[in-house]
Scaffold this active site. Structure first.
Site, PDB file in Angstrom:
ATOM      1  CD  GLU A  49      -2.943  -0.970  -0.074  1.00 37.18           C
ATOM      2  OE1 GLU A  49      -2.859  -0.028  -0.732  1.00 37.18           O
ATOM      3  OE2 GLU A  49      -3.512  -1.890  -0.390  1.00 37.18           O
TER       4      GLU A  49
HETATM    5  C1  LIG Z   1       3.072  -9.211  -0.005  1.00 40.08           C
HETATM    6  C2  LIG Z   1       2.775  -8.255  -0.715  1.00 40.08           C
HETATM    7  C3  LIG Z   1       1.341  -8.038  -1.316  1.00 40.08           C
HETATM    8  C4  LIG Z   1       1.246  -7.226  -2.095  1.00 40.08           C
HETATM    9  N1  LIG Z   1      -0.129  -6.838  -2.491  1.00 40.08           N
HETATM   10  C5  LIG Z   1      -0.557  -6.046  -3.461  1.00 40.08           C
HETATM   11  C6  LIG Z   1      -1.756  -5.865  -3.966  1.00 40.08           C
HETATM   12  O1  LIG Z   1      -2.637  -6.562  -3.642  1.00 40.08           O
HETATM   13  N2  LIG Z   1      -2.080  -5.046  -5.009  1.00 40.08           N
HETATM   14  C7  LIG Z   1      -0.972  -4.274  -5.895  1.00 40.08           C
HETATM   15  O2  LIG Z   1      -1.114  -3.706  -6.830  1.00 40.08           O
HETATM   16  N3  LIG Z   1       0.231  -4.489  -5.147  1.00 40.08           N
HETATM   17  C8  LIG Z   1       0.578  -5.066  -4.238  1.00 40.08           C
HETATM   18  N4  LIG Z   1       1.815  -5.144  -3.605  1.00 40.08           N
HETATM   19  C9  LIG Z   1       3.042  -4.573  -4.185  1.00 40.08           C
HETATM   20  C10 LIG Z   1       3.173  -3.521  -3.272  1.00 40.08           C
HETATM   21  O3  LIG Z   1       2.360  -2.511  -3.172  1.00 40.08           O
HETATM   22  C11 LIG Z   1       4.832  -2.800  -3.956  1.00 40.08           C
HETATM   23  O4  LIG Z   1       5.548  -3.945  -3.588  1.00 40.08           O
HETATM   24  C12 LIG Z   1       5.168  -1.654  -3.337  1.00 40.08           C
HETATM   25  O5  LIG Z   1       4.170  -0.517  -3.377  1.00 40.08           O
HETATM   26  C13 LIG Z   1       6.558  -1.338  -3.592  1.00 40.08           C
HETATM   27  O6  LIG Z   1       6.831  -1.358  -4.921  1.00 40.08           O
HETATM   28  P1  LIG Z   1       8.131  -2.256  -5.343  1.00 40.08           P
HETATM   29  O7  LIG Z   1       7.928  -3.473  -4.777  1.00 40.08           O
HETATM   30  O8  LIG Z   1       8.087  -2.119  -7.066  1.00 40.08           O
HETATM   31  O9  LIG Z   1       9.021  -1.395  -4.966  1.00 40.08           O
HETATM   32  P2  LIG Z   1      10.066  -0.076  -5.562  1.00 40.08           P
HETATM   33  O10 LIG Z   1       9.025   0.775  -6.295  1.00 40.08           O
HETATM   34  O11 LIG Z   1      10.946  -0.746  -6.518  1.00 40.08           O
HETATM   35  O12 LIG Z   1      10.782   0.344  -4.538  1.00 40.08           O
HETATM   36  C14 LIG Z   1      12.091   0.084  -4.081  1.00 40.08           C
HETATM   37  C15 LIG Z   1      12.663   0.797  -2.973  1.00 40.08           C
HETATM   38  O13 LIG Z   1      12.642   2.197  -3.427  1.00 40.08           O
HETATM   39  C16 LIG Z   1      11.982   3.264  -2.701  1.00 40.08           C
HETATM   40  N5  LIG Z   1      11.281   4.181  -3.581  1.00 40.08           N
HETATM   41  C17 LIG Z   1      10.661   4.208  -4.837  1.00 40.08           C
HETATM   42  N6  LIG Z   1      10.256   5.178  -5.328  1.00 40.08           N
HETATM   43  C18 LIG Z   1      10.614   6.172  -4.556  1.00 40.08           C
HETATM   44  C19 LIG Z   1      10.244   7.474  -4.319  1.00 40.08           C
HETATM   45  N7  LIG Z   1       9.586   8.014  -5.350  1.00 40.08           N
HETATM   46  N8  LIG Z   1      10.668   8.340  -3.353  1.00 40.08           N
HETATM   47  C20 LIG Z   1      11.418   7.550  -2.373  1.00 40.08           C
HETATM   48  N9  LIG Z   1      11.784   6.247  -2.430  1.00 40.08           N
HETATM   49  C21 LIG Z   1      11.270   5.619  -3.441  1.00 40.08           C
HETATM   50  C22 LIG Z   1      10.900   2.389  -2.076  1.00 40.08           C
HETATM   51  O14 LIG Z   1      10.642   3.290  -0.864  1.00 40.08           O
HETATM   52  C23 LIG Z   1      11.587   1.239  -1.891  1.00 40.08           C
HETATM   53  O15 LIG Z   1      12.273   1.257  -0.568  1.00 40.08           O
HETATM   54  C24 LIG Z   1       2.220  -6.380  -2.786  1.00 40.08           C
HETATM   55  C25 LIG Z   1       3.367  -6.510  -2.036  1.00 40.08           C
HETATM   56  C26 LIG Z   1       3.805  -7.542  -1.567  1.00 40.08           C
HETATM   57  C27 LIG Z   1       5.109  -7.809  -1.313  1.00 40.08           C
END
Ligand SMILES: Cc1cc2nc3c(=O)[nH]c(=O)nc-3n(C[C@H](O)[C@H](O)[C@H](O)COP(=O)(O)OP(=O)(O)OC[C@H]3O[C@@H](n4cnc5c(N)ncnc54)[C@H](O)[C@@H]3O)c2cc1C
Length: 596
Positions: free
Chosen positions: A438
């Site tokens: 989220e």
């Molecule tokens: C168990 C689980 C359940 C989930 N359920 C859902 C779901 O039901 N529906 C859905 O759509 N998604 C879901 N997700 C996805 C989840 O919302 C994302 O993993 C999350 O939003 C982070 O995106 P990412 O993994 O691509 O990380 P990234 O976006 O690649 O981020 C990696 C790191 O970079 C940092 N970062 C990235 N952009 C910025 C910025 N602009 N400023 C500062 N820091 C930044 C982040 O804070 C993080 O520390 C789920 C994930 C998991 C693991």
């Protein structure tokens, strides 16, 4: 360790934070009595503690099974979800017009805490159903509401949120899933990853809320639309038996919440998945933000729930584990570890964070209720802005704290915390998702800085500062020395919040990246100040209650000690956070990427 619903603490927090008075004063809830609220809370506590919590560990051990596109959740999750639906918990806060009970968010928030303490994996699925209801209420057509809301509200169907794609995580501008018009509906094609309860064997249908792009959509976030794609579509008799073109390709093997399926979903491998546009084209992210705000509030509640459960385990263990003689104890000899001052410090730290977070959460829930139910439009708008400001703080702060608290619980258990039998290791593993999904903590903090602080030039933040300041002045003028000292501590803390806000506003015009380097410390500072505000109110309330005839003095003395500890030992963290905001951020930017 058996989970006990913290009913007494919840009732105290509702009263001390003023959330209860605020709700009962609203025209929409005039008919509601304290007794009714109490009775619902008691029933919920019984259900989650007796029927759901005992299977938390076995469900985690059993995990989720994937077989050729089919997903089987542990039997305990299936049963708990169905019982939850059958008992009417799914529609607690939903409008009566669609089969819900229309009860206030304050109550729903308290119930939500207990649900997530009983089983966080189950809670992770149910929170998305609430989000789906919110999205339909906000932007669904009358027909969509009439078709989809009743089965969602009754819990017969479930909802999912499909945002993430492999190249679009925090950055939703990168979404590529496409939607082509096809008569009265659309055909969706694309792959979504990490979809919570994206496929399962619990409910009769699954409504996937999917972000996708229309062919002529502008690039970036302004070109994203929201669609609902049911797992099953209607056949010629009107029954939902036809499989939509949506397939679960795999499930993830995760650090925690093993009983929650996290799915890779493929939309439209063949003819294209049928989807119905929700609201207006290209407004999807706006609607999804609404849905996400509800979900983000719930994730904060998940943090409080899992922290409470971890705390209960640690406190129970500390009372029975005998080890060593505490300093100064007489007669000398091994005693339960709770007698060691440091173990008590750890337990009190956990407890104080939980109580402060819970009180702040209930304050936000009361603001949401007032935003929906006040008869004064100006007050409705004010409360809406306050709630919108506070939701990212609550989500970011409580989710980070839940990991800290679960980690302390492991520490209190010593080596037994690191092995799986005690269950406490599971709380630590489970809590770790909360600062990630989220929107990560950084994304919450960016939202707090950009949309909630800079956009209105700090107007809502100053409104909150003046609320905290007037509470602090009232306390300072008290004849009770402890209350007056609490007022001084709160004054210092709110002063730091104001300094951080002023810095944020001025740095944003002079050096915007510095504001974002300071975003997370600014969010945490805000979280601690709000916690201090609520703990000062709790202190005042407990002292007042203590003077009543037949007061529960043992309980109230505990409340006084917890609040006092928060104000003396935790609230001063705001001083170092202020340094991190105003001094640390320049250093963060000084270090170039190549130097890491
Ligand atoms: C168990 C689980 C359940 C989930 N359920 C859902 C779901 O039901 N529906 C859905 O759509 N998604 C879901 N997700 C996805 C989840 O919302 C994302 O993993 C999350 O939003 C982070 O995106 P990412 O993994 O691509 O990380 P990234 O976006 O690649 O981020 C990696 C790191 O970079 C940092 N970062 C990235 N952009 C910025 C910025 N602009 N400023 C500062 N820091 C930044 C982040 O804070 C993080 O520390 C789920 C994930 C998991 C693991």
């Amino acid at each position: 360790m058996q989970y006990e619903a913290p009913l007494k603490d919840l009732r105290f927090a509702m009263r001390a934070s003023g959330a209860l008075d605020a709700i009962l004063a609203l025209p929409a809830y005039r008919e509601l009595s304290i007794e009714t609220l109490d009775a619902v809370l008691g029933e919920a506590g019984k259900f989650f503690a007796d029927a759901v919590a005992p299977d938390n560990h076995t469900a985690d051990k059993e995990g989720v099974r994937f077989d050729d596109g089919r997903v089987a959740v542990p039997a305990a999750i299936r049963n708990a979800w169905r019982q939850y639906a059958a008992s009417g918990w799914a529609g607690l806060h939903a409008p009566e017009a669609f089969g819900g009970q229309g009860l206030p968010k304050v109550l729903a928030a308290a119930v939500c805490e207990m649900l997530n303490a009983s089983n966080l994996a189950l809670g992770s699925g149910l929170l998305l159903c609430d989000g789906a209801i919110e999205a339909l209420l906000l932007a669904g057509s009358d027909e969509q509401k009439a078709t989809f809301l009743p089965p969602l509200v009754s819990g017969a169907w479930s909802g999912t949120m499909n945002l993430t794609e492999s190249q679009a995580g925090s950055d939703l501008a990168q979404i590529r899933t496409s939607a082509m018009p096809d008569g009265a509906h659309y055909r969706l094609r694309g792959q979504k990853i990490f979809i919570t309860f994206g496929e399962h064997d619990i409910t009769g249908n699954i409504l996937h809320f999917v972000l996708a792009r229309l062919p002529d959509a502008p690039a970036g976030v302004k070109g994203i639309s929201l669609f609902v794609c049911p797992k099953f579509l209607t056949d010629e008799t009107g029954a939902y038996t036809l499989r939509n073109d949506i397939r679960c390709l795999s499930i993830e093997h995760k650090l925690g919440i093993h009983a929650s399926p996290t799915c890779v979903l493929s939309f439209g491998d063949e003819e294209g998945a049928v989807g119905y546009l929700i609201g207006k084209a290209n407004k999807g992210l706006e609607y999804m933000f609404h849905m996400m705000n509800a979900a983000r509030f719930t994730v904060g509640m998940q943090g409080i729930g899992i922290a409470e459960r971890a705390y209960q385990s640690a406190a129970a263990y500390a009372k029975v584990r005998v080890q060593g003689t505490p300093a100064g104890a007489s007669p000398a000899g091994p005693m339960p570890i709770i007698e060691h001052p440091d173990v008590r410090r750890q337990l009190l730290t956990m407890r104080a964070h939980i109580e402060a977070s819970r009180a702040v959460a209930l304050t936000i829930a009361a603001a949401i209720d007032a935003a929906n139910g006040s008869h004064d439009p100006e007050e409705r708008a004010r409360q809406q802005h306050i709630a919108e400001f506070l939701v990212p703080v609550h989500k970011g702060h409580c989710s980070e704290l839940s990991v800290e608290i679960a980690s302390i619980a492991v520490q209190v258990h010593g080596g037994m915390g690191f092995v799986e039998e005690t269950g406490v290791a599971q709380y630590y593993r489970d809590a770790r998702i909360l600062p990630i999904y989220e929107g990560t903590t950084a994304i919450q903090a960016n939202d707090l800085v950009a949309r909630k602080t800079l956009r209105d030039k700090g107007r809502v933040a100053r409104d909150l500062i003046s609320c905290v300041r007037s509470a602090a002045s009232e306390l300072k003028s008290s004849a009770d020395e402890e209350l007056s000292a609490a007022g001084s501590l709160l004054t210092d803390a709110v002063q730091r919040f104001e300094q951080a806000l002023d810095w944020m506003l001025s740095r944003a015009t002079e050096n915007l990246p510095e504001s974002f380097a300071a975003a997370v410390p600014y969010l945490r500072l805000t979280g601690f100040v709000l916690g201090g505000w609520q703990m000062a109110r709790a202190l005042q309330h407990a002292k007042r209650e203590r003077t009543r005839e037949h007061a529960d003095t043992g309980f109230l003395d505990g409340k006084i000690a917890i609040a006092q500890f928060y104000l003396d030992a935790i609230l001063p963290r705001t001083a170092s956070l202020l340094f991190e905001v105003t001094r640390g951020s320049a250093q963060v930017l000084r270090m170039q990427a190549v130097s890491f």
